[in-house]
Design a protein around this motif. Structure first.
Motif, PDB file in Angstrom:
ATOM      1  N   GLN A 195       0.890  -1.288  -0.027  1.00 55.62           N
ATOM      2  CA  GLN A 195      -0.062   0.012  -0.005  1.00 55.62           C
ATOM      3  C   GLN A 195       0.983   1.271  -0.038  1.00 55.62           C
ATOM      4  OE1 GLN A 195      -2.509  -1.579   3.337  1.00 55.62           O
ATOM      5  NE2 GLN A 195      -4.003  -0.324   2.140  1.00 55.62           N
TER       6      GLN A 195
ATOM      7  N   CYS B  38     -10.647  -0.043   3.678  1.00 55.88           N
ATOM      8  CA  CYS B  38      -9.244  -0.181   3.367  1.00 55.88           C
ATOM      9  C   CYS B  38      -8.706   1.172   2.829  1.00 55.88           C
ATOM     10  CB  CYS B  38      -9.229  -0.938   2.117  1.00 55.88           C
ATOM     11  SG  CYS B  38      -7.284  -1.295   1.639  1.00 55.88           S
ATOM     12  N   LEU B  39      -7.323   1.365   3.303  1.00 51.46           N
ATOM     13  CA  LEU B  39      -6.647   2.814   3.183  1.00 51.46           C
ATOM     14  C   LEU B  39      -6.522   2.869   1.810  1.00 51.46           C
ATOM     15  CD1 LEU B  39      -4.566   3.234   6.281  1.00 51.46           C
ATOM     16  CD2 LEU B  39      -6.495   4.228   6.078  1.00 51.46           C
TER      17      LEU B  39
ATOM     18  N   HIS C  62      -6.879  -9.375   6.635  1.00 51.45           N
ATOM     19  CA  HIS C  62      -6.869  -8.246   5.430  1.00 51.45           C
ATOM     20  C   HIS C  62      -5.443  -7.884   4.847  1.00 51.45           C
ATOM     21  CE1 HIS C  62      -8.776  -4.478   3.893  1.00 51.45           C
ATOM     22  NE2 HIS C  62      -7.647  -4.179   3.914  1.00 51.45           N
ATOM     23  N   GLU C  63      -4.379  -7.708   5.973  1.00 50.60           N
ATOM     24  CA  GLU C  63      -3.054  -7.248   5.679  1.00 50.60           C
ATOM     25  C   GLU C  63      -2.249  -8.482   5.065  1.00 50.60           C
ATOM     26  OE1 GLU C  63      -2.781  -4.168   5.452  1.00 50.60           O
ATOM     27  OE2 GLU C  63      -4.506  -3.963   7.029  1.00 50.60           O
TER      28      GLU C  63
ATOM     29  N   HIS D 169      -3.408  -8.245   1.377  1.00 50.33           N
ATOM     30  CA  HIS D 169      -2.541  -7.252   0.633  1.00 50.33           C
ATOM     31  C   HIS D 169      -1.332  -7.888   0.230  1.00 50.33           C
ATOM     32  CE1 HIS D 169      -4.860  -3.771   0.825  1.00 50.33           C
ATOM     33  NE2 HIS D 169      -5.115  -3.630   2.031  1.00 50.33           N
TER      34      HIS D 169
HETATM   35 NI    NI Z   1      -6.294  -2.729   3.140  1.00 52.00          NI
END
Ligand code: NI
Length: 177
Positions: free
Chosen positions: A51, A88-89, A130-131, A134
């Motif tokens: 990210q 999510c960012l 979640h991470e 990614h």
């Molecule tokens: Ni996320």
């Protein structure tokens, strides 16, 4: 420590599988520090290296319950089913209900390169999964039904048209002493 720019939906790095970390060196520790700082400034509960544009298997999580870095993280067991809203960012303002195992056991290296094992449930378990997604190029929208995902993505693209694929995170406002 430094704030890093966030990559948003559409940036190819979000779809890359992160490379295993061979050694937790000073550069990895700096990345971890920056991930924590950026996560906090953006009010997130987790942030993965992808990210911030780095396709490597490093992520941080931070909930009220606990806060830690994960290098080369692996879920070694998972059980139960839990459904809750996720965001999510990298897809700001988009949310969707995601079903995941409710309880997981994580194995990873910490910021010093030492292996650790951690059981988690609830929000922390969700953030960990979640991470790690990614790091495999997976986004929470991939867990939604096709129609729901198409709707969410179309609306997000419309609402964020012309904003680009990189977002600068503003520093947290200084808190009074
Ligand atoms: Ni996320």
């Amino acid at each position: 420590m430094a704030l890093r720019d966030l990559h948003l939906l559409g940036s190819p790095v979000l779809r890359q599988r992160g490379a295993e970390v061979a050694q937790v060196d000073a550069a990895v520790r700096r990345l971890i520090d920056d991930l924590f700082e950026t996560m906090d400034a953006a009010n997130g509960v987790g942030l993965a290296a992808n990210q911030v544009g780095v396709a490597t298997r490093v992520a941080v999580v931070g909930t009220e319950e606990d806060r830690f870095a994960m290098v080369n993280p692996v879920i070694v067991s998972a059980e139960g089913r839990d459904r809750a809203e996720e965001g999510c960012l990298s897809i700001p303002d988009a949310f969707g209900e995601v079903t995941r195992p409710g309880r997981v056991v994580l194995e990873a290296l910490d910021q010093n390169g030492a292996p650790f094992r951690r059981e988690a449930e609830g929000l922390l378990a969700r953030a960990i999964q979640h991470e790690i997604d990614h790091l495999d190029g997976i986004l929470f929208i991939d867990h939604l039904g096709a129609l729901k995902r198409q709707f969410l993505v179309a609306r997000w693209k419309r609402d964020h048209k012309g904003e680009g694929l990189i977002k600068t995170v503003k520093p947290e406002r200084a808190r009074p002493e």
